[in-house]
Scaffold this motif. Structure first.
Motif, PDB file in Angstrom:
ATOM      1  N   LEU A 106     -15.613 -39.619   6.866  1.00 50.94           N
ATOM      2  CA  LEU A 106     -14.121 -39.665   6.155  1.00 50.94           C
ATOM      3  C   LEU A 106     -14.190 -40.570   5.027  1.00 50.94           C
ATOM      4  CD1 LEU A 106     -11.851 -40.036   9.152  1.00 50.94           C
ATOM      5  CD2 LEU A 106     -12.113 -37.842   7.938  1.00 50.94           C
ATOM      6  N   LYS A 107     -13.589 -39.814   3.855  1.00 48.79           N
ATOM      7  CA  LYS A 107     -13.652 -40.694   2.716  1.00 48.79           C
ATOM      8  C   LYS A 107     -12.048 -40.670   2.198  1.00 48.79           C
ATOM      9  CE  LYS A 107     -15.692 -40.738  -1.915  1.00 48.79           C
ATOM     10  NZ  LYS A 107     -16.611 -40.125  -2.914  1.00 48.79           N
ATOM     11  N   PHE A 108     -11.550 -41.563   2.006  1.00 45.85           N
ATOM     12  CA  PHE A 108     -10.191 -41.791   1.760  1.00 45.85           C
ATOM     13  C   PHE A 108      -9.663 -43.225   1.091  1.00 45.85           C
ATOM     14  CE2 PHE A 108      -9.846 -42.949   6.064  1.00 45.85           C
ATOM     15  CZ  PHE A 108      -9.216 -43.775   6.017  1.00 45.85           C
ATOM     16  N   GLN A 109      -8.532 -43.310   0.220  1.00 46.18           N
ATOM     17  CA  GLN A 109      -8.253 -44.643  -0.132  1.00 46.18           C
ATOM     18  C   GLN A 109      -7.295 -45.125   1.049  1.00 46.18           C
ATOM     19  OE1 GLN A 109      -6.193 -44.065  -3.992  1.00 46.18           O
ATOM     20  NE2 GLN A 109      -7.792 -45.167  -5.121  1.00 46.18           N
ATOM     21  N   HIS A 110      -7.456 -46.417   1.181  1.00 45.24           N
ATOM     22  CA  HIS A 110      -6.795 -47.176   2.274  1.00 45.24           C
ATOM     23  C   HIS A 110      -5.254 -47.378   1.790  1.00 45.24           C
ATOM     24  CE1 HIS A 110      -5.401 -50.156   4.781  1.00 45.24           C
ATOM     25  NE2 HIS A 110      -6.427 -50.483   5.442  1.00 45.24           N
ATOM     26  N   PRO A 111      -4.396 -46.798   2.749  1.00 50.12           N
ATOM     27  CA  PRO A 111      -3.086 -46.525   2.387  1.00 50.12           C
ATOM     28  C   PRO A 111      -2.338 -47.848   2.108  1.00 50.12           C
ATOM     29  CG  PRO A 111      -3.294 -46.261   4.680  1.00 50.12           C
ATOM     30  CD  PRO A 111      -4.754 -46.341   4.107  1.00 50.12           C
ATOM     31  N   VAL A 112      -2.854 -48.868   2.241  1.00 48.37           N
ATOM     32  CA  VAL A 112      -2.223 -50.140   2.287  1.00 48.37           C
ATOM     33  C   VAL A 112      -2.917 -51.230   0.942  1.00 48.37           C
ATOM     34  CG1 VAL A 112      -1.567 -52.546   2.992  1.00 48.37           C
ATOM     35  CG2 VAL A 112      -1.723 -50.556   4.465  1.00 48.37           C
ATOM     36  N   SER A 113      -4.320 -51.096   1.150  1.00 46.18           N
ATOM     37  CA  SER A 113      -5.076 -52.090   0.057  1.00 46.18           C
ATOM     38  C   SER A 113      -5.524 -51.209  -1.141  1.00 46.18           C
ATOM     39  CB  SER A 113      -6.121 -52.554   0.691  1.00 46.18           C
ATOM     40  OG  SER A 113      -7.222 -51.559   0.969  1.00 46.18           O
ATOM     41  N   GLY A 114      -5.596 -49.744  -0.953  1.00 52.21           N
ATOM     42  CA  GLY A 114      -6.094 -48.785  -2.108  1.00 52.21           C
ATOM     43  C   GLY A 114      -7.746 -48.736  -2.195  1.00 52.21           C
ATOM     44  N   GLU A 115      -8.043 -49.686  -1.403  1.00 52.35           N
ATOM     45  CA  GLU A 115      -9.572 -49.725  -1.354  1.00 52.35           C
ATOM     46  C   GLU A 115     -10.247 -48.378  -1.048  1.00 52.35           C
ATOM     47  OE1 GLU A 115     -13.138 -51.904   1.066  1.00 52.35           O
ATOM     48  OE2 GLU A 115     -11.125 -52.203   1.630  1.00 52.35           O
ATOM     49  N   LEU A 116     -11.248 -47.869  -1.682  1.00 54.34           N
ATOM     50  CA  LEU A 116     -12.078 -46.571  -1.252  1.00 54.34           C
ATOM     51  C   LEU A 116     -12.795 -46.791   0.077  1.00 54.34           C
ATOM     52  CD1 LEU A 116     -12.342 -43.547  -1.774  1.00 54.34           C
ATOM     53  CD2 LEU A 116     -14.496 -44.345  -3.148  1.00 54.34           C
ATOM     54  N   LEU A 117     -12.365 -46.235   1.115  1.00 54.93           N
ATOM     55  CA  LEU A 117     -13.129 -46.205   2.335  1.00 54.93           C
ATOM     56  C   LEU A 117     -14.066 -45.125   2.423  1.00 54.93           C
ATOM     57  CD1 LEU A 117     -10.302 -47.372   4.875  1.00 54.93           C
ATOM     58  CD2 LEU A 117     -12.188 -48.761   3.790  1.00 54.93           C
ATOM     59  N   LYS A 118     -15.307 -45.011   3.114  1.00 58.34           N
ATOM     60  CA  LYS A 118     -16.209 -44.133   3.283  1.00 58.34           C
ATOM     61  C   LYS A 118     -16.609 -44.763   4.781  1.00 58.34           C
ATOM     62  CE  LYS A 118     -17.869 -43.516  -1.418  1.00 58.34           C
ATOM     63  NZ  LYS A 118     -19.157 -43.607  -2.533  1.00 58.34           N
ATOM     64  N   ILE A 119     -16.088 -43.847   5.696  1.00 58.87           N
ATOM     65  CA  ILE A 119     -16.652 -44.139   7.225  1.00 58.87           C
ATOM     66  C   ILE A 119     -17.611 -42.869   7.719  1.00 58.87           C
ATOM     67  CG2 ILE A 119     -15.619 -44.412   9.329  1.00 58.87           C
ATOM     68  CD1 ILE A 119     -14.606 -46.415   7.272  1.00 58.87           C
ATOM     69  N   PHE A 120     -18.437 -43.423   8.252  1.00 56.04           N
ATOM     70  CA  PHE A 120     -19.815 -42.493   8.762  1.00 56.04           C
ATOM     71  C   PHE A 120     -19.830 -42.590  10.217  1.00 56.04           C
ATOM     72  CE2 PHE A 120     -24.174 -41.773   9.993  1.00 56.04           C
ATOM     73  CZ  PHE A 120     -24.313 -40.706   9.279  1.00 56.04           C
ATOM     74  N   ALA A 121     -19.607 -41.510  10.858  1.00 64.00           N
ATOM     75  CA  ALA A 121     -19.943 -41.607  12.532  1.00 64.00           C
ATOM     76  C   ALA A 121     -21.370 -41.172  12.512  1.00 64.00           C
ATOM     77  CB  ALA A 121     -18.926 -40.810  13.123  1.00 64.00           C
ATOM     78  N   PRO A 122     -22.140 -41.636  13.227  1.00 61.65           N
ATOM     79  CA  PRO A 122     -23.635 -41.098  13.620  1.00 61.65           C
ATOM     80  C   PRO A 122     -23.444 -40.148  14.448  1.00 61.65           C
ATOM     81  CG  PRO A 122     -23.265 -43.573  14.506  1.00 61.65           C
ATOM     82  CD  PRO A 122     -22.243 -43.427  13.533  1.00 61.65           C
ATOM     83  N   LEU A 123     -24.490 -39.279  14.522  1.00 70.71           N
ATOM     84  CA  LEU A 123     -24.572 -38.243  15.477  1.00 70.71           C
ATOM     85  C   LEU A 123     -24.871 -38.749  16.883  1.00 70.71           C
ATOM     86  CD1 LEU A 123     -26.856 -35.665  13.941  1.00 70.71           C
ATOM     87  CD2 LEU A 123     -24.461 -35.008  14.526  1.00 70.71           C
ATOM     88  N   PRO A 124     -24.004 -38.210  17.841  1.00 73.76           N
ATOM     89  CA  PRO A 124     -24.452 -38.614  19.048  1.00 73.76           C
ATOM     90  C   PRO A 124     -25.955 -38.297  19.757  1.00 73.76           C
ATOM     91  CG  PRO A 124     -22.271 -37.222  19.064  1.00 73.76           C
ATOM     92  CD  PRO A 124     -23.171 -37.119  17.787  1.00 73.76           C
ATOM     93  N   GLN A 125     -26.118 -39.074  20.780  1.00 72.19           N
ATOM     94  CA  GLN A 125     -27.713 -38.790  21.030  1.00 72.19           C
ATOM     95  C   GLN A 125     -28.177 -37.529  21.249  1.00 72.19           C
ATOM     96  OE1 GLN A 125     -28.767 -41.823  24.022  1.00 72.19           O
ATOM     97  NE2 GLN A 125     -30.880 -41.154  24.213  1.00 72.19           N
ATOM     98  N   ASP A 126     -27.159 -36.993  22.136  1.00 68.55           N
ATOM     99  CA  ASP A 126     -27.552 -35.616  22.692  1.00 68.55           C
ATOM    100  C   ASP A 126     -27.594 -34.615  21.480  1.00 68.55           C
ATOM    101  OD1 ASP A 126     -24.906 -35.511  22.076  1.00 68.55           O
ATOM    102  OD2 ASP A 126     -24.312 -34.164  23.697  1.00 68.55           O
ATOM    103  N   LEU A 127     -27.016 -34.519  20.417  1.00 71.50           N
ATOM    104  CA  LEU A 127     -27.416 -33.774  19.092  1.00 71.50           C
ATOM    105  C   LEU A 127     -28.543 -33.957  18.227  1.00 71.50           C
ATOM    106  CD1 LEU A 127     -23.639 -33.570  17.381  1.00 71.50           C
ATOM    107  CD2 LEU A 127     -24.730 -32.326  19.556  1.00 71.50           C
ATOM    108  N   GLU A 128     -28.686 -35.482  18.310  1.00 67.73           N
ATOM    109  CA  GLU A 128     -30.204 -36.038  17.815  1.00 67.73           C
ATOM    110  C   GLU A 128     -31.217 -35.432  18.423  1.00 67.73           C
ATOM    111  OE1 GLU A 128     -30.607 -37.284  14.977  1.00 67.73           O
ATOM    112  OE2 GLU A 128     -29.176 -38.840  14.278  1.00 67.73           O
ATOM    113  N   GLU A 129     -31.191 -35.398  19.875  1.00 73.68           N
ATOM    114  CA  GLU A 129     -32.442 -35.021  20.497  1.00 73.68           C
ATOM    115  C   GLU A 129     -32.463 -33.735  20.530  1.00 73.68           C
ATOM    116  OE1 GLU A 129     -31.508 -36.380  24.536  1.00 73.68           O
ATOM    117  OE2 GLU A 129     -31.839 -38.378  24.083  1.00 73.68           O
ATOM    118  N   LEU A 130     -31.444 -32.731  20.417  1.00 72.25           N
ATOM    119  CA  LEU A 130     -31.574 -31.139  20.214  1.00 72.25           C
ATOM    120  C   LEU A 130     -32.380 -31.088  18.907  1.00 72.25           C
ATOM    121  CD1 LEU A 130     -31.031 -28.457  21.220  1.00 72.25           C
ATOM    122  CD2 LEU A 130     -28.778 -28.701  20.009  1.00 72.25           C
ATOM    123  N   LEU A 131     -31.776 -31.558  17.831  1.00 74.50           N
ATOM    124  CA  LEU A 131     -32.211 -31.273  16.511  1.00 74.50           C
ATOM    125  C   LEU A 131     -33.801 -31.796  16.453  1.00 74.50           C
ATOM    126  CD1 LEU A 131     -29.594 -32.472  13.900  1.00 74.50           C
ATOM    127  CD2 LEU A 131     -30.081 -30.138  14.673  1.00 74.50           C
TER     128      LEU A 131
END
Length: 318
Positions: free
Chosen positions: A287-312
């Motif tokens: 997710l990438k967006f500007q913080h609605p309060v501070s205006g800071e640009l946020l870039k949030i990364f969610a690592p792949l779950p283990q079951d998806l990593e193992e499949l790949l």
């Protein structure tokens, strides 16, 4: 008249204030009618027993300041639905928070959990958070992910933050990036799918989304990341937020998502199940967006779950 009838609740007429402005009707009723099963709440709205300004509305209706909501007599159970939030969900919520401040939090949602109760599901992610944080005065979903989809999920902790985040989503100021594994080898490196989508219901009552010229505009950018012998790893960036959008657009390409029981290929899903893989391979990675309060640009990364990593790691690359 017996004592039970005497104690029955009466019709309520509630005027909406700024505090509840822009809140969905179903979320308002769920908070107002604590202890009432969500299936019952959805039913009284569907039957027209709940009215807004004397008119029938859908559960998705967003309340406005000054609206008058008619709430019919509904007996509140002494036993709330909180007991249905299992320990596994509570544990998953505690350890999967990617970002949190006073305004909102972002969860790396685990697969297999609905974001909210209703439609045969007693409770979900939002009910779980309300249970593990009883001191929180406000917790609301900003957007939704399918039950089997994992990854970044935004939850507002203030009404003001919810409004601002909704505006960011509506004005296309939130960049969403998903990772998906498509069935078969997709020959292209990148493409933009713009076929319109329409909600439908099949004979079994299951909600389906179909490609239809009479549907709503939808746009998804697919970019190939890795080519495997029997599948293709892609990055999918939806520019609109239609129900099941990435899943239906992938199927329209002729390469549905691996593990998709609704829009996928039975033989492909069976082949992956035989190797112990049982879920939809769709993950909201960034997710990438500007913080609605501070205006800071946020870039949030969610690592792949283990079951998806193992499949790949077990897939044979081309």
């Amino acid at each position: 008249m017996n004592s039970e009838e005497q104690s029955a609740p009466k019709v309520q007429f509630v005027e909406i204030t700024e505090e509840n402005s822009d809140q969905r009707l179903d979320n308002f009723l769920i908070t107002r009618l604590k202890g009432v099963p969500k299936s019952r709440i959805y039913r009284i709205v569907r039957k027209g027993e709940v009215r807004v300004n004397k008119g029938r509305v859908d559960v998705k209706y967003r309340l406005e300041a000054g609206d008058i909501v008619r709430i019919p007599p509904v007996r509140v159970s002494e036993k709330t639905e909180e007991s249905f939030v299992g320990q596994s969900l509570r544990d998953a919520l505690q350890k999967n928070i990617l970002f949190e401040d006073d305004a909102f939090l972002i969860l790396n949602k685990p697969s297999g959990f609905a974001v909210h109760g209703g439609s045969g599901v007693n409770s979900g992610i939002i009910e779980g958070f309300r249970q593990i944080r009883p001191e929180a005065h406000f917790l609301e979903l900003v957007h939704r992910l399918d039950r089997d989809t994992s990854g970044c999920l935004l939850i507002a902790k203030k009404r003001s933050a919810l409004r601002k985040l909704h505006e960011l989503f509506r004005s296309d100021q939130v960049q969403k990036t998903y990772i998906a594994l498509l069935a078969g080898q997709w020959a292209k490196k990148q493409t933009i799918v713009t076929v319109p989508l329409q909600k439908n219901v099949n004979k079994g009552g299951e909600r389906m989304v179909v490609v239809s010229q009479s549907g709503k505009q939808a746009e998804t950018v697919f970019k190939r990341l890795k080519l495997f012998r029997n599948a293709t790893l892609v990055e999918a960036s939806p520019k609109t937020g239609r129900t099941h959008q990435i899943r239906v657009h992938a199927a329209w390409l002729g390469h549905p998502i691996v593990g998709d029981e609704r829009y996928g290929l039975d033989e492909v899903n069976k082949a992956f199940k035989s190797r112990g893989y049982k879920r939809l391979f769709l993950h909201a990675q960034k997710l990438k967006f500007q913080h609605p309060v501070s205006g800071e640009l946020l870039k949030i990364f969610a690592p792949l779950p283990q079951d998806l990593e193992e499949l790949l790691s077990n897939e044979e690359q081309v």
